[in-house]
Design an enzyme around this catalytic site. Structure first.
Site, short mmCIF file in Angstrom:
data_model
loop_
_atom_site.label_atom_id
_atom_site.label_comp_id
_atom_site.label_asym_id
_atom_site.label_seq_id
_atom_site.Cartn_x
_atom_site.Cartn_y
_atom_site.Cartn_z
N ASP A 76 0.84 -1.21 0.00
CA ASP A 76 0.00 0.00 0.00
C ASP A 76 0.87 1.25 0.00
O ASP A 76 1.59 1.49 0.96
CB ASP A 76 -0.89 0.01 1.25
CG ASP A 76 -1.87 -1.15 1.26
OD1 ASP A 76 -1.99 -1.82 2.31
OD2 ASP A 76 -2.49 -1.40 0.22
N ASP A 84 -10.04 -6.05 -1.33
CA ASP A 84 -9.06 -5.51 -0.38
C ASP A 84 -9.75 -4.87 0.81
O ASP A 84 -10.58 -3.97 0.64
CB ASP A 84 -8.18 -4.47 -1.10
CG ASP A 84 -7.01 -3.98 -0.26
OD1 ASP A 84 -6.21 -3.19 -0.79
OD2 ASP A 84 -6.90 -4.40 0.90
C1 DX5 Z 1 -6.25 -0.28 3.43
C2 DX5 Z 1 -5.34 -1.22 2.70
C3 DX5 Z 1 -5.61 -2.68 3.00
C4 DX5 Z 1 -5.42 -3.03 4.46
C5 DX5 Z 1 -6.04 -4.37 4.69
O1 DX5 Z 1 -6.22 0.96 2.84
O2 DX5 Z 1 -5.45 -1.01 1.32
O3 DX5 Z 1 -4.76 -3.47 2.21
O4 DX5 Z 1 -4.07 -3.08 4.76
O5 DX5 Z 1 -5.97 -4.67 6.06
P1 DX5 Z 1 -7.06 -5.61 6.70
O6 DX5 Z 1 -6.92 -6.96 6.02
O7 DX5 Z 1 -6.64 -5.67 8.14
O8 DX5 Z 1 -8.38 -5.00 6.49
#
Ligand code: DX5
Length: 242
Positions: free
Chosen positions: A34, A175
């Site tokens: 990210d 995601d």
């Molecule tokens: C949020 C990110 C995600 C996040 C996912 O903006 O794009 O990839 O890290 O984390 P979880 O799986 O904990 O929701």
């Protein structure tokens, strides 16, 4: 079949190299990194140098998820940094088709991400036709550990229906809010990959978390096998023998 991409947003950054190697050894299919610029989202994370360092730690596919304003100013540096798939937000792009072309011109896979609040018809048929991957955000961008929005399954079904004719090999990624024990319904709706952050990095046993996820997303379903092979079969010009 679907694959598991680990998001390193909630990994322990003080030992990030170990966190990458450990989850790689634990059987993850790829990483989703990210990139946040503090403008498109209210925080900052990694840069191209981090991506090239991570590239030197693992041989699995790396997707870069650009949560940045003016992605046209950033895609090239991430293509050069060793990403296999570069994803940018439709909400941030004035001319998405030319950005997609510039990623393809580098021989890489181009993807678009869409916020959970953004109507799917923001994606024109031309854009939908030309991308390799579509990331549907199930949470508010910027933070891990949230619950997935209840509309996500319906959005997967809708986009699959639309893509049937114009891009049957579209690789759909979900995601946010994905956990080892909740991701099967999103895969059954038509997702090819789930990005998991806290569901892996806050788990006491990475291998267990990834194995449970793989078990919950049926490995033998043929149709999406072809879509996934597209990602896994990226020419490894960005990858060196480890
Ligand atoms: C949020 C990110 C995600 C996040 C996912 O903006 O794009 O990839 O890290 O984390 P979880 O799986 O904990 O929701």
């Amino acid at each position: 079949m679907a694959i598991v991409l680990a998001s390193i947003l909630d990994a322990d950054w003080s030992k990030l190299a170990d966190e990458i190697r450990d989850v790689d050894r634990a059987g993850v299919d790829g990483f989703s990194i990210d990139i946040m610029d503090g403008k498109f989202v209210p925080r900052t994370t990694f840069g191209p140098k981090d991506v090239s360092d991570i590239r030197n730690l693992t041989n699995v596919p790396i997707e870069v998820h650009l949560m940045v304003s003016n992605p046209e100013n950033h895609v090239e540096s991430y293509c050069d940094a060793g990403a296999d798939q570069v994803v940018f937000h439709i909400e941030a792009a004035n001319d998405p088709l030319s950005i997609i072309d510039s990623i393809h011109a580098r021989g890489l896979r181009a993807g678009i991400a869409i916020l959970k609040e953004t109507p799917l018809d923001k994606l024109s048929d031309d854009v939908l036709k030309s991308i390799d991957a579509l990331t549907i955000m199930a949470v508010t961008v910027g933070f891990g550990g949230q619950k997935p929005s209840s509309e996500t399954v319906q959005r997967i079904i809708e986009i699959r229906e639309r893509a049937k004719e114009i891009n049957p090999n579209l690789f759909v990624v979900i995601d946010g809010g994905m956990k080892p024990d909740n991701c099967s319904e999103f895969v059954q709706a038509g997702a090819d990959a789930v990005v998991i952050g806290t569901g892996i990095y806050h788990a006491s046993n990475y291998e267990e978390a990834i194995k449970t996820t793989h078990q919950n997303i049926d490995p033998n379903e043929p149709v999406s096998k072809k879509r996934i092979e597209g990602l896994l079969a990226i020419p490894s010009k960005n990858r060196s023998e480890k």
